[in-house]
Write an enzyme that holds these catalytic residues in place. Structure first.
Site, PDB file in Angstrom:
ATOM      1  N   GLU A 363      29.579  38.963  46.691  1.00 26.89           N
ATOM      2  CA  GLU A 363      29.477  37.795  47.575  1.00 26.89           C
ATOM      3  C   GLU A 363      29.080  38.259  48.968  1.00 26.89           C
ATOM      4  OE1 GLU A 363      32.003  33.716  48.495  1.00 26.89           O
ATOM      5  OE2 GLU A 363      32.674  35.141  46.975  1.00 26.89           O
ATOM      6  N   GLU A 645      42.604  36.905  51.064  1.00 25.07           N
ATOM      7  CA  GLU A 645      41.946  35.605  50.939  1.00 25.07           C
ATOM      8  C   GLU A 645      42.942  34.518  50.547  1.00 25.07           C
ATOM      9  OE1 GLU A 645      38.098  33.652  48.630  1.00 25.07           O
ATOM     10  OE2 GLU A 645      39.001  35.488  47.846  1.00 25.07           O
TER      11      GLU A 645
END
Length: 765
Positions: A363, A645
């Site tokens: 990502e 996260e």
């Protein structure tokens, strides 16, 4: 010297050479003009480049020119190479795939920007008599193979030291000689021109990516499966480098991961990113440094090492943009100090040329929502003015090309990637698209330089107008897809969007903030008509919010912590009674949840400030200091060295969150540091750039002292406070020249002071 006009062309190797070609140009200095006075190399690439003059690197940067919106902005860098040019000189350039041609995002696609790697560069040499000799990239250059046989930012780099062409970037190298063993090409070949519009060239506004800290292993051990694992004690971003000698053809393999699971590398969160480097030994003494990739890791698994692997054998190199540290914080609670340490390292790892979400999996994108909420924290900790201004130029370019839509990632690689049929068409999204307004405003507040507002005003206004056109007949931003309170801890692991907070409430509150900031920006810049227009929009949005979302008793739709935090922080409520109710209800919800976090990306940055501003200090401190999951300190108790996260990226039993999206280095939830700096530390700007500052620490249970400092544009502001045995607050403040400070201590009237050292004491708090 004044740079000569561009005469360079974009050149590519006639063979791809495993995606890592070398380019060279050998020449003699012009004679009869006296000594060289100055020499400057300007360079950029399709891909990434490392340039040398006569075998010496021209600069400290790596991964240049970085990742920008290549379709409109290809940045170049300039190097003073006066000391490197000689009568016989070689310009040597090593290319790699980088972001231009390597894999991007999670769709498995590469080559989003082009099929061929290219180099565009020009060396201008000025002599004593004013003569200028220019050597530019053109078809006269040569290309050949390097020791790199594969390179990708996600998957890693492979280097075969047997293929190293010794002396390739120095005069006299024989480009017609037989290639080293293992090379796939016998001799060097030519180059060809690529189509390139030099109008895309852009001066970099931000700093380059450089090598920063070097970390040695803290432990080397054998895993339950018999693997050799190296622990560097810190989750970092970069690579390993080492010098080694062994039998020719021996292969060393290094795999990277952020965490361990069941004693082995926890690689599942990497998804498809291989994060693996391989090194083939030449038989002599080999130095390896895989600088055409980077990894997010704390642990490395090493196989094939010849002999004994010790802590002296290798080191980890942390790379990120060259940023200067400006803000610091320390307090009496060691867990909070570790949290702050984690936030700093999360910033460093994700401020690698642009503000990314994470540095390790498939990502690593410039997600706009993350930086929208983290920008104030970043601007306190580091001088990120140029870094973020550069990124905002890309945002504006992407936005213009998308008809005013601010994409959710900048640069917008996702526009080239296939999306599932059920995925909604791209449209403005609260917080994510609001980065176009919130980030410039954060930079204005931090540095007091209105350049960013002038440069970004068109982008700010365009976004605000676009969202105005998305409002429902009720005047609410309540239609279409929204990320909302992303990663609410009560959402299922596979449904990060399924938050408690109503998405319309979140989006409409965000629009009120956005319209208010845009109106204030217009007024600052003298756009009076726009200021009035955006001001009226803000008032309409506030009225609609209160009419449709706030009940007669003050309850806000969805009645959860995030909606109250945003309503208070953004000042969207109409009466003081509503604000008091919201603060009381927010504090009640926090207590009812036993001080565990119940907010996601939207609410988390603002909840402690909303509590403190409505008089609920103990609830704010209770949230900060809670250690059970979900909380800010839970990851600290689990050994985290960066911000996660998810609140539960690792579960209490040491297993990794079962969701397919989890990272152990994401800075967004670290926005709590803004509260640490402003409320616990006590330094808040009262004017842009801290030309006027509020010194107002807010003590609470669990922290007995705190030290905070900020190197502002006007000098260093420092605050240190402690509570005495009888509960009194003792404060020392240092104010730089030209700065006026308002000091507020509990139980005392505020006082205004000027530059110098100030010591004050308040009664028991």
């Amino acid at each position: 010297m004044t740079p000569a006009p561009w005469s360079a062309t974009m050149i590519a190797a006639d063979q791809d050479f495993d995606g890592a070609p070398l380019l060279r140009k050998e020449f003699r200095l012009d004679e009869g003009h006296g000594p060289v006075v100055t020499a400057q190399l300007r360079a950029t690439a399709f891909g990434i480049y490392e340039a040398q003059i006569n075998g010496v690197p021209v600069g400290d940067d790596v991964l240049s020119p970085g990742w920008s919106s290549y379709e409109w902005r290809l940045r170049y860098r300039s190097y003073d190479v006066t000391a490197l040019v000689e009568p016989d000189t070689v310009i040597g350039v090593a290319l790699g795939n980088g972001w231009y041609r390597g894999r991007l995002a999670w769709h498995g696609k590469s080559g989003l920007y082009g099929d061929e790697l290219g180099f565009f560069g020009q060396l201008d040499i000025e002599f004593a008599d004013g003569h200028v000799q220019t050597i530019a990239s053109d078809p006269s250059w040569q290309s050949g193979p390097s020791a790199t046989t594969a390179n990708d930012l996600y998957d890693g780099q492979a280097i075969d030291a047997r293929r190293e062409p010794e002396g390739w970037a120095r005069p006299g190298f024989d480009t017609g000689a037989a290639a080293p063993a293992g090379a796939r090409s016998g001799t060097w070949v030519g180059v060809h021109e690529l189509e390139f519009d030099a109008d895309r060239l852009a001066d970099p506004v931000g700093p380059p990516v450089v090598r920063n800290e070097v970390l040695k292993p803290v432990e080397i051990f054998t895993s339950p499966g018999g693997k050799t694992l190296v622990d560097f004690g810190q989750n970092l971003v970069g690579w390993l480098r080492f010098t080694v000698q062994g039998e020719a053809g021996t292969t060393i393999t290094v795999r990277h991961a952020e965490v361990l699971e069941d004693g082995e590398l926890g690689t599942r969160p990497l998804r498809s990113a291989a994060a693996t480097d391989t090194f083939i030994l030449s038989g002599g003494q080999d130095f390896f440094e895989p600088s055409r990739t980077f990894h997010g890791f704390r642990y490395a698994e090493v196989t094939g090492w010849p002999g004994e692997l010790t802590a002296a054998s290798l080191e980890a190199v942390a790379v990120h943009s060259a940023l200067e540290r400006t803000g610091r914080f320390e307090c009496s609670n060691p867990l909070v100090n570790q949290l702050h340490h984690n936030i700093v390292w999360g910033l460093k790892g994700n401020f690698l040329d642009l503000p990314t979400d994470c540095p390790q999996r498939d990502e690593r994108l410039g997600w706009t929502g993350d930086i929208a909420v983290f920008a104030p924290t970043a601007a306190f900790l580091y001088d990120v003015k140029g870094f973020l201004q550069d990124w905002l130029l890309d945002l504006a370019a992407e936005q213009k090309a998308a008809g005013g839509l601010v994409p959710i990632t900048v640069p917008d690689a996702l526009k080239y990637c296939p999306q599932p049929p059920e995925f909604p068409a791209p449209e403005s999204s609260a917080i994510w698209s609001d980065a176009s307004v919130w980030v410039p405003w954060a930079l204005w507040e931090a540095y007091g330089d209105d350049t960013v507002l002038k440069d970004q005003y068109g982008s700010m206004a365009s976004h605000t107008r676009r969202v105005e056109g998305l409002l429902s007949p009720a005047g609410l931003w309540d239609e279409g897809f929204q990320f909302g309170d992303w990663l609410d801890p009560d959402a299922a692991p596979d449904q990060p969007w399924a938050a408690k907070a109503d998405t319309g409430v979140v989006a409409t509150a965000c629009l009120y903030r956005t319209a208010s900031i845009t109106a204030a920006t217009a007024a600052l810049l003298g756009h009076d008509a726009d200021a009035a227009t955006f001001g009226r929009l803000a008032e309409r949005v506030k009225a609609a919010f209160n009419t449709h979302y706030v009940a007669a008793d003050g309850t806000i739709r969805s009645d959860c912590t995030t909606v109250y935090a945003l309503a208070i922080a953004f000042d969207v409520l109409q009466t003081s009674q509503q604000r008091d109710f919201a603060g009381t209800r927010l504090a009640e919800l926090v207590r009812n949840n036993q001080y565990r976090i119940s907010t996601g990306f939207a609410g988390t940055p603002f909840i402690t400030g909303a509590l403190a501003d409505t008089g609920h200090i103990e609830e704010a401190y209770g949230l900060l200091l809670e250690q059970e999951c979900p909380s800010w300190l839970y990851p600290v108790t689990m050994g985290a060295t960066t911000v996660w996260e998810r609140w539960d990226s690792m579960l209490p039993d040491g297993t990794i969150n079962p969701g397919e999206m989890t990272s152990f280095n994401h800075y967004a939830l670290g926005a709590i540091a803004d509260w640490l700096h402003k409320y616990v530390g006590g330094i808040r700007p009262l004017a842009p750039g801290y030309s006027k500052v509020l010194i107002a620490p807010v003590p609470g249970s669990g922290i007995d002292w705190a030290k905070t400092s900020l190197r502002s544009p006007h000098g260093t502001i420092a605050v240190e406070w402690r509570t005495s045995a009888d509960g009194a607050l003792e404060l020392d403040a240092m104010i730089p020249d030209g700065v006026e400070a308002e000091i507020r201590l509990p139980g005392q009237d505020s006082r205004t002071v000027g530059a110098g050292a100030h010591r004050l004491t308040s009664a028991a708090v």
